[in-house]
Design a protein around this motif. Structure first.
Motif, short mmCIF file in Angstrom:
data_model
loop_
_atom_site.label_atom_id
_atom_site.label_comp_id
_atom_site.label_asym_id
_atom_site.label_seq_id
_atom_site.Cartn_x
_atom_site.Cartn_y
_atom_site.Cartn_z
N GLU A 1 -1.41 -1.07 -4.14
CA GLU A 1 -0.60 -1.28 -5.35
C GLU A 1 -0.52 -2.75 -5.73
OE1 GLU A 1 2.59 2.25 -5.25
OE2 GLU A 1 2.89 0.73 -3.71
N ALA A 2 -0.55 -3.61 -4.73
CA ALA A 2 -0.48 -5.05 -4.98
C ALA A 2 -1.27 -5.78 -3.91
CB ALA A 2 0.96 -5.54 -4.97
N MET B 1 3.99 -6.73 9.33
CA MET B 1 3.76 -5.47 8.63
C MET B 1 5.05 -4.67 8.69
SD MET B 1 0.76 -2.71 9.16
CE MET B 1 -0.22 -2.83 7.69
N TRP B 2 5.38 -4.04 7.58
CA TRP B 2 6.62 -3.29 7.48
C TRP B 2 6.38 -1.95 6.82
CZ3 TRP B 2 5.65 -8.27 6.26
CH2 TRP B 2 6.30 -9.24 7.03
N LYS B 3 6.97 -0.91 7.35
CA LYS B 3 6.99 0.41 6.71
C LYS B 3 8.25 0.44 5.86
CE LYS B 3 6.97 4.95 6.06
NZ LYS B 3 8.15 5.02 5.20
N VAL B 4 8.12 0.78 4.58
CA VAL B 4 9.27 0.86 3.70
C VAL B 4 10.01 2.16 4.01
CG1 VAL B 4 10.06 0.92 1.31
CG2 VAL B 4 8.04 -0.45 1.92
N ALA B 5 11.26 2.04 4.41
CA ALA B 5 12.05 3.21 4.81
C ALA B 5 12.19 4.18 3.64
CB ALA B 5 13.42 2.77 5.30
N GLY B 6 11.98 5.46 3.95
CA GLY B 6 12.17 6.50 2.95
C GLY B 6 11.04 6.62 1.93
N GLN B 7 9.97 5.85 2.10
CA GLN B 7 8.85 5.89 1.16
C GLN B 7 7.54 5.95 1.93
OE1 GLN B 7 8.87 2.86 -1.90
NE2 GLN B 7 11.09 2.67 -1.80
N LYS B 8 6.51 6.39 1.27
CA LYS B 8 5.17 6.41 1.85
C LYS B 8 4.48 5.11 1.49
CE LYS B 8 4.91 11.38 1.46
NZ LYS B 8 4.22 12.53 0.88
N ARG B 9 5.06 4.01 1.95
CA ARG B 9 4.62 2.69 1.53
C ARG B 9 4.66 1.74 2.73
NH1 ARG B 9 6.73 3.41 -2.94
NH2 ARG B 9 5.07 3.31 -4.44
N MET C 1 0.83 -1.20 0.00
CA MET C 1 0.00 0.00 0.00
C MET C 1 0.87 1.24 0.00
SD MET C 1 -2.36 -1.47 3.05
CE MET C 1 -0.96 -2.32 3.73
N ARG C 2 0.38 2.26 -0.67
CA ARG C 2 1.04 3.56 -0.70
C ARG C 2 0.10 4.58 -0.08
NH1 ARG C 2 0.78 8.17 -3.28
NH2 ARG C 2 2.64 9.39 -3.64
N TRP C 3 0.65 5.46 0.77
CA TRP C 3 -0.14 6.55 1.33
C TRP C 3 -0.32 7.63 0.27
CZ3 TRP C 3 3.62 6.77 6.00
CH2 TRP C 3 3.34 5.71 6.86
N ASN C 4 -1.56 7.96 -0.03
CA ASN C 4 -1.87 9.02 -0.98
C ASN C 4 -2.68 10.08 -0.24
OD1 ASN C 4 -2.61 10.64 -3.08
ND2 ASN C 4 -3.82 9.11 -4.15
#
Length: 100
Positions: free
Chosen positions: A80-81, A43-51, A7-10
């Protein structure tokens, strides 16, 4: 049934930073409960991204829709997936039997 979600934060221009942090605070509380119950395998927050990436263990695809609809950040998440995952031993068994 395992599901992989990316998922991406929009949220740009849609909420203030304070509103976003309030929503994220609600979401993290729900995530902790899901992790403790085993519904959320990880659950993981992707470092440096809004994902965010997570793996859920749910009984059905129907339940996946119900869970996603109940998220506090649902209006600000782009999925996104969304992939159903099959465990490898089950796949290997079918291959060994030539899918018979």
């Amino acid at each position: 049934m395992l599901f992989f979600l990316q998922m991406r934060w929009n949220h740009e221009g849609r909420v203030t930073l304070d509103e976003l942090l309030d929503l994220q605070h609600e979401e993290t509380a729900i995530t902790r409960e899901a992790l403790d119950s085993g519904v959320c395998v990880g659950m993981w927050k992707v470092a440096g991204q809004k994902r965010v990436i997570c793996i859920l263990d749910l009984p059905s695809i129907d339940e996946l829709d119900r869970v996603m609809f109940g998220l506090p950040m649902r209006e600000y998440l782009e999925f996104e997936a969304v992939w159903p995952l099959r465990d490898f031993p089950s796949f290997a068994g079918d291959v060994a039997r030539r899918y018979r």
